[in-house]
Design an enzyme around this catalytic site. Structure first.
Site, PDB file in Angstrom:
ATOM      1  N   GLN A   9      85.808   1.342  37.827  1.00 47.14           N
ATOM      2  CA  GLN A   9      84.455   0.979  37.433  1.00 47.14           C
ATOM      3  C   GLN A   9      84.381   0.782  35.921  1.00 47.14           C
ATOM      4  OE1 GLN A   9      81.790   3.752  39.185  1.00 47.14           O
ATOM      5  NE2 GLN A   9      79.943   2.639  38.627  1.00 47.14           N
ATOM      6  N   SER A  89      90.667   6.064  37.684  1.00 51.09           N
ATOM      7  CA  SER A  89      89.511   6.566  38.431  1.00 51.09           C
ATOM      8  C   SER A  89      89.484   5.936  39.817  1.00 51.09           C
ATOM      9  CB  SER A  89      88.227   6.282  37.646  1.00 51.09           C
ATOM     10  OG  SER A  89      87.106   6.822  38.296  1.00 51.09           O
ATOM     11  N   ARG A 114      81.763   7.556  48.645  1.00 49.60           N
ATOM     12  CA  ARG A 114      81.992   8.217  47.357  1.00 49.60           C
ATOM     13  C   ARG A 114      80.953   7.766  46.337  1.00 49.60           C
ATOM     14  NH1 ARG A 114      85.022   6.672  42.561  1.00 49.60           N
ATOM     15  NH2 ARG A 114      86.232   8.390  41.633  1.00 49.60           N
ATOM     16  N   HIS A 201      82.986  11.835  36.465  1.00 46.94           N
ATOM     17  CA  HIS A 201      84.037  12.689  35.905  1.00 46.94           C
ATOM     18  C   HIS A 201      83.511  13.767  34.961  1.00 46.94           C
ATOM     19  CE1 HIS A 201      86.704   9.967  37.874  1.00 46.94           C
ATOM     20  NE2 HIS A 201      86.230   8.948  37.181  1.00 46.94           N
TER      21      HIS A 201
END
Length: 314
Positions: A9, A89, A114, A201
Site C-alpha cells: 500500500q 507489508s 485484512r 503497523h
C-alpha cells in the site's frame, strides 16, 4: 542470485496498470479477482477516483492483484523463479502467492478481510500515517515519545523502516501531525502525510491483528517453494504455523524493510526485481544496498526490456 520483491500500500495510483493493458495474463488475473471479490478492480485502477483507490479496503486487494498479474506476466514471458521472495507489508501476501504457499483464490478474500479489519480498527479520520524524510534515525524514538505524550492516550510509533533517513510513522492523526512538526524542528527535510486511510503497523492495529489471527486459522498455507522473507522477523519459514504468526504480528509491528534488504544481500542476492506498479522498492533498495542491482517491472515494456537484456535474473 535473484530476489523478487512486491510493493504494498502506498504505491497505488490511478492508471498504474495501463502499461500492462494489452497483456492477456494481466487481464485474466483481474477478471479472476473480479469473480472472487465481486469488485471490478480493473475499472477502479483505470478510472479511479483516487479517493476510492486510496481506501484501505480497496487498495490492499488491488495491489495484491496487480502484483500477482505482474508476476504471472514475468513467468509467461520466461522470467525465471528467484532464489528469494519478499514483499513490503501487504506485498508479503503477493510473495506468498508467487511462492506457492497461498492460493490466489484464498489470498484475494483474505487480503480484503485484512483491509476491512484494519479500516474498522480505527474510525476514519482518527488515524494518520506520515513519511519522515532526512531525519537521523536515532532521533526517531525521541520524536515519537514526545509526540505521543503530548496528549494522554494518543499513539504515534515507527511503522515502516524503509531506508536510512526514510521512516514512516503511524498512530492517532493529531499525534502524527505533532510528530511531523517536531521532525521538522529536529532537522527533517520533509514530513508528508500519506494517502492511506488506516494507520498500519502500529499498536492501534492490535484489534485487527486478532481478527486476522482467527481468519488465518481457516486459510490453507503450504511450505513455500521459494523462501519468503517476513517483515516482522526478517526471516523465512517453512512451517505454515510460523507463517501465520508472522502475518498476524506484521499488522501491529513495524515493517523492517532496511533489515530485510540487508538480509537478502547477506544471503548472496545481488539482483532484485520489483514486480508490480511503481518503483518505490527499487529506489529504497538502492539506498539500503547500493551494491545490489535493481530493476522495476512496472509495465510490459520494462518487463520485455529486462528479459531481452538478460535481465537481472540471469
Amino acid at each position: 542470485m535473484l530476489a523478487i520483491v512486491f510493493p504494498g500500500q502506498g504505491s497505488q495510483s490511478v492508471g498504474m496498470m495501463k502499461g500492462f493493458a494489452a497483456d492477456p495474463i494481466v487481464q485474466a488475473t483481474f477478471l479472476e479477482a473480479a469473480d472472487l471479490a465481486g469488485v471490478d478492480y480493473w475499472a477502479m485502477v483505470n478510472d479511479g477516483p483516487p479517493e476510492a483507490l486510496n481506501l484501505t479496503v480497496n487498495t490492499q486487494p488491488l495491489m495484491l492483484v496487480a502484483g500477482v498479474a505482474c508476476w504471472r506476466a514475468w513467468r509467461v514471458r520466461g522470467g525465471p523463479m528467484p532464489a528469494w521472495f519478499a514483499g513490503h507489508s501487504l506485498g508479503e501476501y503477493t510473495a506468498l502467492v508467487a511462492a506457492g504457499a497461498l492460493d490466489f483464490a484464498d489470498a484475494v478474500p483474505l487480503v480484503r478481510f485484512r483491509a476491512q479489519a484494519m479500516q474498522e480498527a480505527v474510525p476514519e479520520g482518527t488515524g494518520g500515517i506520515a513519511a519522515i524524510l532526512g531525519l537521523d534515525d536515532a532521533k526517531l524514538a525521541e520524536l515519537c515519545a514526545q509526540s505521543a505524550t503530548a496528549t494522554a492516550g494518543e499513539v504515534v510509533e515507527p511503522a515502516n523502516l524503509n531506508s536510512p533517513g526514510q521512516v514512516v510513522i503511524a498512530g492517532h492523526r493529531a499525534a502524527v501531525e505533532r510528530a511531523m512538526a517536531k521532525a521538522k524542528e529536529m532537522g527533517a527535510k520533509r514530513a508528508v502525510m500519506l494517502p492511506m486511510s488506516a494507520p498500519s503497523h502500529c499498536s492501534l492495529m492490535r484489534p485487527a491483528a486478532e481478527r486476522l489471527r482467527e481468519r488465518l486459522a481457516q486459510v490453507a498455507l503450504r511450505k513455500p517453494a521459494v523462501p519468503v522473507v517476513h517483515n516482522r522477523f526478517v526471516a523465512a519459514f517453512d512451517d505454515p504455523a510460523r507463517i501465520r504468526e508472522a502475518l498476524v504480528e506484521q499488522l501491529d509491528h513495524p515493517v523492517r524493510w532496511i533489515e530485510s534488504v540487508r538480509f537478502l544481500a547477506a544471503q548472496g542476492v545481488d539482483r532484485i526485481v520489483e514486480c508490480g506498479p511503481g518503483k518505490v522498492l527499487a529506489g529504497l533498495v538502492k539506498r539500503i544496498a547500493p551494491e545490489v542491482a535493481t530493476v522495476a517491472i512496472q509495465d510490459s515494456a520494462a518487463l520485455d526490456a529486462a528479459l531481452a537484456a538478460g535481465s537481472p535474473a540471469c
